[in-house]
Motif scaffolding. Structure first.
Motif, PDB file in Angstrom:
ATOM      1  N   VAL A 151       0.889  -1.160   0.000  1.00 36.15           N
ATOM      2  CA  VAL A 151       0.000   0.000   0.000  1.00 36.15           C
ATOM      3  C   VAL A 151       0.926   1.208   0.000  1.00 36.15           C
ATOM      4  O   VAL A 151       1.787   1.340   0.879  1.00 36.15           O
ATOM      5  CB  VAL A 151      -0.925   0.013   1.233  1.00 36.15           C
TER       6      VAL A 151
ATOM      7  N   VAL B 247      -2.904   0.397  -4.033  1.00 31.60           N
ATOM      8  CA  VAL B 247      -2.702  -0.963  -3.556  1.00 31.60           C
ATOM      9  C   VAL B 247      -2.100  -1.730  -4.731  1.00 31.60           C
ATOM     10  O   VAL B 247      -2.721  -1.843  -5.794  1.00 31.60           O
ATOM     11  CB  VAL B 247      -4.016  -1.618  -3.085  1.00 31.60           C
TER      12      VAL B 247
ATOM     13  N   GLU C  62      -6.245  -1.297  -6.386  1.00 28.11           N
ATOM     14  CA  GLU C  62      -7.172  -0.280  -5.905  1.00 28.11           C
ATOM     15  C   GLU C  62      -6.460   1.060  -5.858  1.00 28.11           C
ATOM     16  O   GLU C  62      -5.264   1.128  -5.606  1.00 28.11           O
ATOM     17  CB  GLU C  62      -7.641  -0.680  -4.498  1.00 28.11           C
TER      18      GLU C  62
ATOM     19  N   ILE D   2      -9.111  -0.159   3.476  1.00 28.85           N
ATOM     20  CA  ILE D   2      -8.272  -0.952   2.549  1.00 28.85           C
ATOM     21  C   ILE D   2      -7.601  -2.095   3.306  1.00 28.85           C
ATOM     22  O   ILE D   2      -7.577  -3.236   2.811  1.00 28.85           O
ATOM     23  CB  ILE D   2      -7.223  -0.045   1.874  1.00 28.85           C
TER      24      ILE D   2
ATOM     25  N   HIS E 116      -8.436  -5.989   2.260  1.00 27.40           N
ATOM     26  CA  HIS E 116      -7.390  -6.829   1.705  1.00 27.40           C
ATOM     27  C   HIS E 116      -6.722  -7.721   2.754  1.00 27.40           C
ATOM     28  O   HIS E 116      -5.732  -8.396   2.457  1.00 27.40           O
ATOM     29  CB  HIS E 116      -6.340  -5.971   0.990  1.00 27.40           C
TER      30      HIS E 116
END
Length: 103
Positions: free
Chosen positions: A51, A69, A80, A97, A101
């Motif tokens: 990330v 991401v 993402e 997020i 994930h």
């Protein structure tokens, strides 16, 4: 603002974001130089996922935080992407997020 992210399988591999005050002043030219593309990186080796958080465009008062991401180092096709105007929005988006994930 010190980050309060709840990570289960990930580590923070780079953090310049913790030095940013929650209510920062975009009119402060000296502060603007701390708003750069590389501000936070969270790594999850078991999922081969990163990330990445930065300010785009760099040093620009009209910029925004961008969150990417990335899986398997495929920067051309992020899993993402998200944006945030301020730190509370950014940390809300990051928390979502991380949960989505399983990071």
């Amino acid at each position: 603002m010190k980050n309060k992210l709840q990570l289960s399988r990930s580590i923070i591999s780079y953090d310049a974001l913790s030095d940013v005050a929650e209510t920062f002043d975009l009119g402060d030219e000296e502060f603007l130089f701390s708003l750069k593309e590389d501000m936070l990186q969270i790594s999850c080796p078991s999922l081969d996922t990163l990330v990445d958080v930065g300010w785009y465009p760099e040093f620009n008062p009209r910029g925004r935080f961008r969150i990417y991401v990335i899986q398997h180092e495929n920067w051309d096709q992020p899993l993402e992407e998200s944006t945030a105007q301020n730190l509370p929005q950014l940390f809300d988006a990051l928390a979502a997020i991380i949960e989505r994930h399983a990071l």
